[in-house]
Design a protein around this motif. Structure first.
Motif, short mmCIF file in Angstrom:
data_model
loop_
_atom_site.label_atom_id
_atom_site.label_comp_id
_atom_site.label_asym_id
_atom_site.label_seq_id
_atom_site.Cartn_x
_atom_site.Cartn_y
_atom_site.Cartn_z
N ARG A 81 -32.31 -2.09 26.53
CA ARG A 81 -31.04 -1.51 27.04
C ARG A 81 -31.06 -0.07 27.36
NH1 ARG A 81 -31.17 -6.19 26.40
NH2 ARG A 81 -29.63 -7.56 25.29
N SER A 82 -30.43 0.39 28.50
CA SER A 82 -30.60 1.79 28.94
C SER A 82 -29.08 1.96 29.09
CB SER A 82 -31.13 1.82 30.32
OG SER A 82 -32.44 1.51 30.33
N ILE A 83 -28.75 3.18 28.22
CA ILE A 83 -27.32 3.51 28.33
C ILE A 83 -27.20 5.11 28.56
CG2 ILE A 83 -25.31 3.66 26.59
CD1 ILE A 83 -28.18 1.78 25.36
N ALA A 84 -26.21 5.20 29.47
CA ALA A 84 -25.88 6.73 29.58
C ALA A 84 -24.40 6.80 28.94
CB ALA A 84 -25.73 6.92 31.09
N ASP A 125 -34.85 -1.16 14.35
CA ASP A 125 -34.98 -2.74 14.02
C ASP A 125 -35.72 -3.35 15.23
OD1 ASP A 125 -33.80 -2.28 11.47
OD2 ASP A 125 -32.03 -3.10 12.39
N TYR A 126 -35.32 -2.74 16.53
CA TYR A 126 -35.94 -3.69 17.60
C TYR A 126 -36.60 -2.54 18.64
CZ TYR A 126 -32.41 -6.75 15.80
OH TYR A 126 -31.63 -7.79 15.04
N GLY A 127 -36.30 -1.39 18.53
CA GLY A 127 -37.18 -0.45 19.62
C GLY A 127 -37.02 -0.73 20.98
N ARG A 149 -36.67 7.36 25.58
CA ARG A 149 -36.52 6.55 24.50
C ARG A 149 -35.32 7.13 23.37
NH1 ARG A 149 -41.61 4.15 20.93
NH2 ARG A 149 -40.23 2.64 19.93
N PHE A 150 -34.68 6.25 23.01
CA PHE A 150 -33.52 6.75 22.12
C PHE A 150 -33.88 7.68 21.01
CE2 PHE A 150 -30.51 6.68 18.56
CZ PHE A 150 -29.41 6.82 19.24
N ASN A 151 -33.31 8.87 21.00
CA ASN A 151 -33.72 9.86 20.00
C ASN A 151 -32.57 10.41 19.32
OD1 ASN A 151 -34.59 12.58 18.90
ND2 ASN A 151 -36.10 12.59 20.09
N TYR A 152 -32.25 9.76 18.12
CA TYR A 152 -31.16 10.18 17.35
C TYR A 152 -30.93 11.70 17.17
CZ TYR A 152 -27.87 10.82 13.67
OH TYR A 152 -26.68 11.27 12.82
N ASN A 153 -31.91 12.40 16.73
CA ASN A 153 -31.82 13.84 16.40
C ASN A 153 -31.54 14.71 17.73
OD1 ASN A 153 -32.48 13.53 13.72
ND2 ASN A 153 -34.65 13.59 13.97
N LEU A 154 -31.82 14.40 18.79
CA LEU A 154 -31.80 14.90 19.99
C LEU A 154 -30.03 14.91 20.38
CD1 LEU A 154 -32.87 16.79 22.29
CD2 LEU A 154 -33.40 14.93 23.30
N LEU A 155 -29.75 13.48 20.49
CA LEU A 155 -28.35 13.35 20.99
C LEU A 155 -27.30 13.90 19.73
CD1 LEU A 155 -29.06 9.47 21.92
CD2 LEU A 155 -28.25 11.30 23.45
N SER A 156 -27.52 13.73 18.62
CA SER A 156 -26.91 14.14 17.50
C SER A 156 -26.73 15.34 17.58
CB SER A 156 -27.16 13.70 16.32
OG SER A 156 -26.30 14.13 15.27
N LYS A 157 -27.64 16.26 18.11
CA LYS A 157 -27.60 17.71 18.11
C LYS A 157 -26.76 18.33 19.32
CE LYS A 157 -30.53 22.05 18.37
NZ LYS A 157 -31.67 22.43 18.35
#
Length: 282
Positions: A81-84, A125-127, A149-157
């Motif tokens: 899944r690619s999300i913008a 869970d799924y990567g 690749r989804f990076n929670y820390n980067l997006l959240s910051k």
């Protein structure tokens, strides 16, 4: 060795030392040109070492058009899944919203941060997630986080650090997000656009979305658009809805979170647990 060569050049130019050479350089060329030369040199060095300069994230949107996505797109892996994400940081987001008990920007940030937690758990869970974040700047669209690749820390910051201070270039930013999905995304494409107002700078999102659909038809690969019209008049987006965009109209923080999760439910509609995780490209 290098210092010896520099001294030879100075002697050839009849300059006794480096300090004098620099003074003459500034006098003959001028500060403006020197700064431009230095900027060009630094950009070249950045490219050579493979670093992404922040200037590369500032997108030239003077004549924005979907022609920017011409060329080969990446192969699509249906497992991924690619999300913008498009997050409105226009000046009006600084307005107080009684239904939230805080400014619209802070209310939207809270809902977005909660949503990112859900994405982070899904990724663990799924990567199979990759994501980008787009916002606004003085020129139009800002690529705050490139597709990766989804990076929670980067997006959240990046979300936490946003300020409300720009116009609302929805069309430009929609085009930029689509370009990123086509050129750097690997999975099924989706755009979640969170905004509190109509386009007021650059091309209209209707025009861009129509061109996106034409391209999608040729590729036989759709980009799903989820437009979250937050505490604003959703009729501004009626034409987008007629063209197939899913438009939500939350009026407070609870509704905003609910609609963001509803959009995510649809993005994750096909349960990845039914697929073979071995096909994931780590």
């Amino acid at each position: 060795m290098v210092l010896g060569n520099v001294q030879q050049i100075l002697n050839h130019l009849k300059v006794t030392n480096l300090k004098t050479f620099i003074k003459r350089l500034f006098f003959r060329i001028g500060m403006g040109k020197i700064i431009n030369y230095l900027a060009t040199g630094l950009a070249a060095v950045s490219l050579l070492v493979g670093c992404e300069d922040m200037s590369q994230r500032r997108i030239n949107t003077n004549s924005y058009d979907l022609a920017i996505v011409a060329g080969d797109s990446r192969p699509v892996d249906d497992y991924k899944r690619s999300i913008a994400f498009i997050f409105d940081n226009s000046g009006s987001m600084d307005d107080w919203l009684d239904s939230c008990g805080m400014k619209k920007l802070d209310c939207a940030k809270k809902s977005m941060q909660d949503l990112l937690v859900r994405y982070d758990q899904h990724q663990k869970d799924y990567g199979n997630l990759e994501a980008a974040l787009f916002t606004f700047n003085d020129n139009g669209a800002e690529k705050s986080v490139p597709m990766r690749r989804f990076n929670y820390n980067l997006l959240s910051k990046q979300v936490a650090n946003l300020n409300a201070e720009y116009d609302t270039p929805l069309g430009m930013t929609l085009a930029a997000a689509q370009r990123e999905l086509v050129l750097r995304g690997h999975g099924q494409r989706s755009i979640i656009m969170l905004t509190d107002g109509a386009n007021n700078f650059g091309q209209e999102p209707d025009e861009i979305y129509q061109k996106m659909q034409v391209r999608s038809g040729k590729e036989k690969r759709d980009t799903n658009l989820y437009l979250v019209a937050f505490a604003t008049d959703s009729s501004n987006f009626a034409s987008l809805e007629k063209m197939g965009a899913l438009v939500y109209n939350p009026q407070n923080g609870a509704e905003l979170s609910s609609f963001l999760n509803l959009a995510t439910d649809q993005i994750f509609a096909e349960d990845p647990s039914t697929l073979d995780p071995s096909i994931i490209s780590k």
